[in-house]
Scaffold this motif. Structure first.
Motif, PDB file in Angstrom:
ATOM      1  N   LEU A 194       0.810  -1.215   0.000  1.00 23.81           N
ATOM      2  CA  LEU A 194       0.000   0.000   0.000  1.00 23.81           C
ATOM      3  C   LEU A 194       0.844   1.266   0.000  1.00 23.81           C
ATOM      4  O   LEU A 194       0.333   2.352  -0.291  1.00 23.81           O
ATOM      5  N   LEU A 195       2.127   1.144   0.297  1.00 25.02           N
ATOM      6  CA  LEU A 195       3.016   2.300   0.326  1.00 25.02           C
ATOM      7  C   LEU A 195       3.751   2.425  -0.997  1.00 25.02           C
ATOM      8  O   LEU A 195       4.225   1.432  -1.553  1.00 25.02           O
ATOM      9  N   ASP A 196       3.874   3.646  -1.477  1.00 23.69           N
ATOM     10  CA  ASP A 196       4.556   3.900  -2.743  1.00 23.69           C
ATOM     11  C   ASP A 196       6.040   3.579  -2.622  1.00 23.69           C
ATOM     12  O   ASP A 196       6.675   3.898  -1.610  1.00 23.69           O
ATOM     13  N   ASP A 197       6.587   2.967  -3.643  1.00 21.34           N
ATOM     14  CA  ASP A 197       7.995   2.576  -3.623  1.00 21.34           C
ATOM     15  C   ASP A 197       8.940   3.766  -3.532  1.00 21.34           C
ATOM     16  O   ASP A 197      10.102   3.618  -3.136  1.00 21.34           O
ATOM     17  N   SER A 198       8.461   4.961  -3.893  1.00 25.74           N
ATOM     18  CA  SER A 198       9.320   6.141  -3.892  1.00 25.74           C
ATOM     19  C   SER A 198       9.491   6.765  -2.503  1.00 25.74           C
ATOM     20  O   SER A 198      10.319   7.659  -2.323  1.00 25.74           O
ATOM     21  N   LEU A 199       8.740   6.306  -1.506  1.00 24.15           N
ATOM     22  CA  LEU A 199       8.832   6.891  -0.174  1.00 24.15           C
ATOM     23  C   LEU A 199      10.194   6.634   0.455  1.00 24.15           C
ATOM     24  O   LEU A 199      10.804   5.575   0.246  1.00 24.15           O
ATOM     25  N   THR A 200      10.666   7.590   1.232  1.00 19.52           N
ATOM     26  CA  THR A 200      11.934   7.429   1.941  1.00 19.52           C
ATOM     27  C   THR A 200      11.761   6.491   3.131  1.00 19.52           C
ATOM     28  O   THR A 200      10.631   6.115   3.493  1.00 19.52           O
ATOM     29  N   ARG A 201      12.862   6.151   3.760  1.00 19.38           N
ATOM     30  CA  ARG A 201      12.804   5.277   4.932  1.00 19.38           C
ATOM     31  C   ARG A 201      11.977   5.913   6.037  1.00 19.38           C
ATOM     32  O   ARG A 201      11.122   5.252   6.644  1.00 19.38           O
ATOM     33  N   THR A 202      12.219   7.188   6.297  1.00 21.61           N
ATOM     34  CA  THR A 202      11.469   7.879   7.347  1.00 21.61           C
ATOM     35  C   THR A 202       9.982   7.927   7.020  1.00 21.61           C
ATOM     36  O   THR A 202       9.134   7.717   7.898  1.00 21.61           O
ATOM     37  N   GLN A 203       9.643   8.188   5.776  1.00 27.85           N
ATOM     38  CA  GLN A 203       8.235   8.263   5.374  1.00 27.85           C
ATOM     39  C   GLN A 203       7.557   6.909   5.504  1.00 27.85           C
ATOM     40  O   GLN A 203       6.401   6.826   5.946  1.00 27.85           O
ATOM     41  N   ARG A 204       8.241   5.834   5.146  1.00 26.03           N
ATOM     42  CA  ARG A 204       7.662   4.500   5.289  1.00 26.03           C
ATOM     43  C   ARG A 204       7.463   4.163   6.763  1.00 26.03           C
ATOM     44  O   ARG A 204       6.427   3.611   7.162  1.00 26.03           O
ATOM     45  N   MET A 205       8.441   4.490   7.585  1.00 25.94           N
ATOM     46  CA  MET A 205       8.331   4.229   9.012  1.00 25.94           C
ATOM     47  C   MET A 205       7.180   5.012   9.633  1.00 25.94           C
ATOM     48  O   MET A 205       6.437   4.493  10.474  1.00 25.94           O
ATOM     49  N   ALA A 206       7.021   6.263   9.233  1.00 26.93           N
ATOM     50  CA  ALA A 206       5.935   7.089   9.768  1.00 26.93           C
ATOM     51  C   ALA A 206       4.573   6.512   9.391  1.00 26.93           C
ATOM     52  O   ALA A 206       3.647   6.463  10.219  1.00 26.93           O
ATOM     53  N   ALA A 207       4.442   6.062   8.145  1.00 27.99           N
ATOM     54  CA  ALA A 207       3.177   5.488   7.689  1.00 27.99           C
ATOM     55  C   ALA A 207       2.865   4.185   8.435  1.00 27.99           C
ATOM     56  O   ALA A 207       1.721   3.937   8.842  1.00 27.99           O
ATOM     57  N   LEU A 208       3.864   3.358   8.623  1.00 33.70           N
ATOM     58  CA  LEU A 208       3.675   2.113   9.358  1.00 33.70           C
ATOM     59  C   LEU A 208       3.278   2.392  10.800  1.00 33.70           C
ATOM     60  O   LEU A 208       2.371   1.744  11.353  1.00 33.70           O
ATOM     61  N   ALA A 209       3.961   3.353  11.425  1.00 39.08           N
ATOM     62  CA  ALA A 209       3.670   3.675  12.821  1.00 39.08           C
ATOM     63  C   ALA A 209       2.264   4.231  12.990  1.00 39.08           C
ATOM     64  O   ALA A 209       1.550   3.874  13.944  1.00 39.08           O
ATOM     65  N   ALA A 219      13.090  -1.476   3.611  1.00 39.86           N
ATOM     66  CA  ALA A 219      12.554  -1.768   2.280  1.00 39.86           C
ATOM     67  C   ALA A 219      12.517  -0.558   1.370  1.00 39.86           C
ATOM     68  O   ALA A 219      12.031  -0.651   0.243  1.00 39.86           O
ATOM     69  N   ASP A 220      12.993   0.601   1.811  1.00 42.68           N
ATOM     70  CA  ASP A 220      13.068   1.764   0.931  1.00 42.68           C
ATOM     71  C   ASP A 220      14.238   1.597  -0.028  1.00 42.68           C
ATOM     72  O   ASP A 220      15.165   0.802   0.210  1.00 42.68           O
ATOM     73  N   THR A 221      14.213   2.338  -1.116  1.00 35.79           N
ATOM     74  CA  THR A 221      15.217   2.173  -2.174  1.00 35.79           C
ATOM     75  C   THR A 221      16.633   2.409  -1.674  1.00 35.79           C
ATOM     76  O   THR A 221      17.556   1.643  -1.985  1.00 35.79           O
ATOM     77  N   ALA A 222      16.851   3.475  -0.892  1.00 36.54           N
ATOM     78  CA  ALA A 222      18.193   3.787  -0.411  1.00 36.54           C
ATOM     79  C   ALA A 222      18.734   2.688   0.499  1.00 36.54           C
ATOM     80  O   ALA A 222      19.914   2.313   0.416  1.00 36.54           O
ATOM     81  N   SER A 223      17.892   2.143   1.368  1.00 38.21           N
ATOM     82  CA  SER A 223      18.334   1.076   2.267  1.00 38.21           C
ATOM     83  C   SER A 223      18.617  -0.211   1.497  1.00 38.21           C
ATOM     84  O   SER A 223      19.569  -0.945   1.813  1.00 38.21           O
ATOM     85  N   LEU A 224      17.800  -0.495   0.486  1.00 33.20           N
ATOM     86  CA  LEU A 224      18.036  -1.678  -0.335  1.00 33.20           C
ATOM     87  C   LEU A 224      19.386  -1.590  -1.045  1.00 33.20           C
ATOM     88  O   LEU A 224      20.134  -2.559  -1.117  1.00 33.20           O
TER      89      LEU A 224
END
Length: 349
Positions: A53-68, A161-166
Motif C-alpha cells: 500500500l506504500l509507494d515505492d518512492s517513499l523514503t525510509r522515514t516516510q515508510r516508518m511514519a506510515a507504518l507507525a 525496504a526503501d530504495t536507499a536502504s536496499l
C-alpha cells in the motif's frame, strides 16, 4: 503476578495492516516477499518484504511514519478510554549504520500528531532489533517506580525496504541472492504495546492478555557487524540472567521466538547460547524466527513477535503459555523478555 501486564496491541506489517490481519497471516504462513526495482551486482532484482500500500518512492522515514500511524490505530481506542492526560511513550528505532538515515524528529512528530497530543515521548532507544526490549525494560522500571503512572506505551518501528536502504544492503552484500545464499530479505514493521502496572487493569477496566515476567539486556563484544564468528556472549548473558531470575527461571519456557533474519550467524549465536542455558529452554526445542515471515524487520520485529507470543497458545496447544522472545542487533545490543499469556474469561477452557 507482579510484572507489567499487556493490555493493548497495535501492529502493521507487509502481511497485515492490523493486529488481527498480521497475526492471522503469520499463523497461516503467508509472506509478502516481492522483487524490487533495485538490482544487485549480477543485475538480479533484490527481494524485500514490503507493504504494497506504500509507494515505492517513499523514503525510509516516510515508510516508518506510515507504518507507525497505522499501527497506532490498534491502540487508539484504548487511549481514548483513559482519563485526560498524556501517556508516556517509549520508542525503539533502528541502530545507526546500515540503511538510509532516519529523520527522528520528523518521525516522532508524525507519531505524536496521530494521537492528537495523548502521548509524550519519554525515551527513544536506537538499537535495532534490541531497541524494543530496551524500551520494555525502561517502561517496566518506570511503571514499577510510579514515574510512568498506571499505563505506558512501548513501540518500535523500522523499514529496510526503501530504495536507499536496499541499495545499501546490496553494497554491503547482505541481501539474499545468487551470490549470497546466506543473505537476508529486508522487511519493515511497526507495533505498539500498552503496558499497565500490576493491578491497574482492574481499576481502569482494562483486560490483560499477557504479563511481562522479566526482561534482560546485554552487549555482544564481537557482534555481527565485525564479520567474525559468533561467540554468543551477549545472548548467553541475557539468557543466563533470565534463567537465574526467581520468576522467569521458575520453569522452562514453552517456545522461543527470535526477531532475527535468516543469516546463519544468528543460528550459530542461538545454538551456542542455548547449550549454555538449556534448563530455561523448552523440550522439545521450538524456535520461530521472524525472518521466515517478515524478513529482516529490524527494530520493528520486536512488538510483532511479542504479539505472536501472546497469541500462539490460541494457535497450538493449551499448555503453550510462557514464551521467550529475544532480539540481537547487528551492532551488538541484545535484549530478551519472557511473557506469559493470560487466558481471558471469555475464552473456552
Amino acid at each position: 503476578m507482579s510484572g507489567a501486564q499487556v493490555v493493548g496491541l497495535g501492529l502493521c506489517t507487509p502481511v497485515g495492516t492490523s493486529t488481527h490481519m498480521t497475526l492471522a497471516s503469520l499463523r497461516a504462513g503467508l509472506v509478502r516477499f516481492t522483487r524490487t526495482e533495485v538490482l544487485d551486482e549480477v543485475a538480479e532484482p533484490v527481494r524485500a518484504s514490503r507493504l504494497s500500500l506504500l509507494d515505492d518512492s517513499l523514503t525510509r522515514t516516510q515508510r516508518m511514519a506510515a507504518l507507525a500511524r497505522q499501527a497506532l490505530a490498534g491502540v487508539r481506542p484504548l487511549l481514548d478510554t483513559l482519563p485526560p492526560g498524556r501517556v508516556p511513550l517509549y520508542l525503539g528505532l533502528p541502530e545507526a549504520g546500515l540503511g538510509a538515515r532516519v529523520e527522528q524528529e520528523a518521525l516522532v512528530a508524525a507519531v505524536l500528531a496521530e494521537t492528537e497530543g495523548r502521548l509524550e515521548v519519554v525515551k527513544v532507544h536506537e538499537s535495532g532489533r534490541a531497541a524494543f526490549f530496551e524500551a520494555l525494560a525502561t517502561a517496566q522500571k518506570d511503571l514499577h517506580s510510579g514515574r510512568a503512572g498506571a499505563l505506558a506505551l512501548v513501540g518500535a518501528v523500522d523499514s529496510l525496504a526503501d530504495t536507499a536502504s536496499l541499495k545499501a544492503l546490496v553494497g554491503a552484500r547482505l541481501h539474499l541472492g545468487r551470490r549470497n545464499p546466506d543473505g537476508r530479505i529486508p522487511g519493515e514493521a511497526a507495533g505498539f504495546v500498552a503496558l499497565a502496572r500490576s493491578g491497574a487493569p482492574k481499576s481502569l477496566k482494562l483486560e490483560a492478555t499477557g504479563v511481562l515476567l522479566g526482561t534482560a539486556l546485554a552487549v555482544e563484544p564481537k557482534p555481527f557487524s565485525q564479520r567474525g564468528p559468533s561467540l554468543a556472549e551477549g545472548l548467553t548473558e541475557v539468557l543466563h540472567t533470565l534463567r537465574r531470575d526467581a520468576v522467569t527461571g521458575a520453569r522452562r519456557v514453552d517456545a522461543v521466538l527470535a526477531c532475527q533474519p535468516g543469516d546463519s550467524f544468528w543460528g550459530t549465536e542461538f545454538s551456542r547460547a542455548y547449550l549454555r542455558n538449556a534448563s530455561l529452554m523448552p523440550e522439545p526445542l521450538r524456535v520461530y524466527v521472524a525472518g521466515e515471515g517478515l524478513g529482516d524487520a529490524g527494530a520493528g520485529a520486536g512488538p510483532v513477535i511479542l504479539g505472536v507470543a501472546l497469541h500462539r497458545a490460541r494457535w497450538r496447544q493449551a499448555g503453550a503459555r510462557r514464551t521467550l522472545v529475544y532480539g540481537s542487533a547487528d551492532g551488538g545490543r541484545v535484549g530478551a523478555c519472557v511473557v506469559e499469556m493470560i487466558r481471558s474469561a471469555r475464552e473456552e477452557p
